[in-house]
Design a protein around this motif. Structure first.
Motif, PDB file in Angstrom:
ATOM      1  N   LYS A  66       0.805  -1.230   0.000  1.00 50.31           N
ATOM      2  CA  LYS A  66       0.000   0.000   0.000  1.00 50.31           C
ATOM      3  C   LYS A  66       0.839   1.283   0.000  1.00 50.31           C
ATOM      4  O   LYS A  66       0.426   2.291   0.578  1.00 50.31           O
ATOM      5  CB  LYS A  66      -0.942   0.024   1.222  1.00 50.31           C
ATOM      6  CG  LYS A  66      -1.828  -1.206   1.367  1.00 50.31           C
ATOM      7  CD  LYS A  66      -2.750  -1.049   2.566  1.00 50.31           C
ATOM      8  CE  LYS A  66      -3.602  -2.269   2.831  1.00 50.31           C
ATOM      9  NZ  LYS A  66      -4.438  -2.150   4.008  1.00 50.31           N
ATOM     10  N   PRO A  87      -4.320   0.059  -3.982  1.00 51.17           N
ATOM     11  CA  PRO A  87      -4.592   0.824  -5.209  1.00 51.17           C
ATOM     12  C   PRO A  87      -5.791   0.268  -5.979  1.00 51.17           C
ATOM     13  O   PRO A  87      -6.048  -0.934  -5.953  1.00 51.17           O
ATOM     14  CB  PRO A  87      -3.302   0.640  -6.031  1.00 51.17           C
ATOM     15  CG  PRO A  87      -2.646  -0.565  -5.496  1.00 51.17           C
ATOM     16  CD  PRO A  87      -3.069  -0.712  -4.063  1.00 51.17           C
ATOM     17  N   PRO A 107       7.948  -1.582  -5.704  1.00 53.95           N
ATOM     18  CA  PRO A 107       9.068  -2.228  -5.008  1.00 53.95           C
ATOM     19  C   PRO A 107       8.758  -3.670  -4.586  1.00 53.95           C
ATOM     20  O   PRO A 107       9.667  -4.442  -4.310  1.00 53.95           O
ATOM     21  CB  PRO A 107       9.298  -1.333  -3.781  1.00 53.95           C
ATOM     22  CG  PRO A 107       8.022  -0.583  -3.584  1.00 53.95           C
ATOM     23  CD  PRO A 107       7.371  -0.469  -4.920  1.00 53.95           C
ATOM     24  N   GLN A 108       7.468  -4.021  -4.534  1.00 53.03           N
ATOM     25  CA  GLN A 108       7.078  -5.371  -4.091  1.00 53.03           C
ATOM     26  C   GLN A 108       6.846  -6.329  -5.261  1.00 53.03           C
ATOM     27  O   GLN A 108       6.463  -7.473  -5.047  1.00 53.03           O
ATOM     28  CB  GLN A 108       5.771  -5.293  -3.279  1.00 53.03           C
ATOM     29  CG  GLN A 108       5.848  -4.433  -2.041  1.00 53.03           C
ATOM     30  CD  GLN A 108       6.924  -4.924  -1.085  1.00 53.03           C
ATOM     31  OE1 GLN A 108       7.080  -6.117  -0.886  1.00 53.03           O
ATOM     32  NE2 GLN A 108       7.658  -3.991  -0.511  1.00 53.03           N
TER      33      GLN A 108
HETATM   34  S1  SF4 Z   1       3.684   0.352  -5.751  1.00 56.19           S
HETATM   35 FE1  SF4 Z   1       3.311  -1.831  -5.455  1.00 56.19          FE
HETATM   36  S2  SF4 Z   1       3.327  -2.115  -3.247  1.00 56.19           S
HETATM   37 FE2  SF4 Z   1       3.039   0.070  -3.622  1.00 56.19          FE
HETATM   38  S3  SF4 Z   1       0.792   0.344  -3.647  1.00 56.19           S
HETATM   39 FE3  SF4 Z   1       1.434   0.055  -5.772  1.00 56.19          FE
HETATM   40  S4  SF4 Z   1       1.192  -2.133  -6.062  1.00 56.19           S
HETATM   41 FE4  SF4 Z   1       1.184  -1.827  -3.875  1.00 56.19          FE
END
Ligand code: SF4
Ligand code: SF4
Length: 312
Positions: A66, A87, A107-108
């Motif tokens: 998140k 999101p 980043p995930q």
């Molecule tokens: S960048 Fe990746 S971890 Fe961060 S809210 Fe968006 S989907 Fe989730």
């Protein structure tokens, strides 16, 4: 973006996965090429990312932290924040985005794009690195999906390339395709895993969105040019195809057409999580299962009629 399959031989196909070293999808060691887009909408489909003919964003809530970095790089303003902090993607807007920076930035690695436009030559160059495995094991490539024959121009050109170096190509098909678009090359494929989801046309329409009329017409045509290369695949789904009556009707069809092999695919829910990643609903009720006993009973019904049965 168009939902229409390819028309121009120079055009790319749309592919959503390539998997090496499969031993369950045809003889020997095989590379599976998954073509994106299918005319059917089976309620139990375990590859929902293979249904639409265009690239799609898949977002994993399991991985997402998140942080909303994805929203900050989106050039289309297609990502907003839900009440629960995750999101929200405006998926129609995403279709027009070429670079998909959200997936690179996350980043995930919680965002991925399913579906890549590739030419037949690009896919051929990718799979031919496995030529030695193919040769030593009697394997090759199996085209899967989605519905591979919904992209006939891609398949025709890809098949030509494979034939130049003697790479075997088989296909897994739903049987729902326009015969005239494949008639000039379908006989050159080495084998066919041909889905017969269920014999009752009304039920077929209810659970896949289409009647089985075209599928039954096509299998009769295919059998007339290569019955020995066809294996009928029946997904054994609760309340759809798990009755002895349905299997007996399938056996009768095979006997009439000279087909000697049936593959039974046991229902599972492994695709359920992908529906959430795509922002769609999984329409099968929870906790449905098919027991090993049922599979064994259905296998016996098939074998009793002299037809080889493979259970997966
Ligand atoms: S960048 Fe990746 S971890 Fe961060 S809210 Fe968006 S989907 Fe989730
Ligand atoms: S694919 Fe493009 S438009 Fe869609 S969310 Fe990602 S960055 Fe935004």
């Amino acid at each position: 973006m168009s939902e229409t399959p390819l028309e121009d031989p120079e055009e790319q196909g749309i592919i959503f996965d390539i998997q090496d070293y499969s031993v369950h999808d045809g003889p020997g060691i095989r590379t599976l090429v998954f073509l994106k887009g299918c005319p059917l909408r089976c309620t139990w489909c375990s590859n929902p990312e293979g249904q639409l003919f265009h690239p799609e964003i898949m977002h994993s809530r399991m991985k997402c932290k998140k942080c909303m970095k994805c929203a900050s790089v989106c050039p289309k303003g297609a990502i907003s924040t839900r009440k629960d902090g995750f999101p929200r993607f405006k998926r129609r807007v995403c279709l027009t985005c070429e670079a998909k920076p959200c997936s690179v930035t996350c980043p995930q690695r919680a965002i991925r794009v399913s579906g890549q436009h590739l030419t037949p030559k690009e896919v051929y160059d990718r799979i031919k690195v496995n030529s030695l495995f193919f040769r030593n094991s009697g394997g090759g490539v199996t085209l899967s999906g989605g519905e591979p024959l919904a992209q006939p121009v891609f398949v025709r050109e890809f098949l030509k390339l494979c034939k130049t170096t003697g790479i075997s190509v088989g296909v897994e098909t739903s049987g729902h395709f326009k015969w005239s678009t494949v008639s000039d090359f379908i006989g050159d494929l080495d084998f066919y895993f041909y889905d017969i989801k269920c014999m009752d046309s009304t039920l077929h329409k209810q659970v896949t969105g289409k009647s089985n009329r075209l599928i039954l017409q096509n299998i009769a045509k295919l059998a007339s040019i290569g019955a020995s290369r066809i294996t009928v695949s029946v997904p054994i789904v609760p309340g759809v195809s798990d009755s002895e009556e349905n299997i007996l009707e399938t056996v009768n069809l095979c006997q009439k057409l000279g087909i000697t092999k049936i593959r039974l695919l046991q229902y599972h829910e492994l695709g359920r999580g992908k529906y959430e990643d795509l922002g769609r609903l999984y329409r099968m009720p929870s906790n449905q299962m098919i027991s090993k006993d049922t599979m064994s009973v259905l296998r016996k019904v098939i074998e009793k009629h002299g037809i080889e049965c493979i259970v997966l």
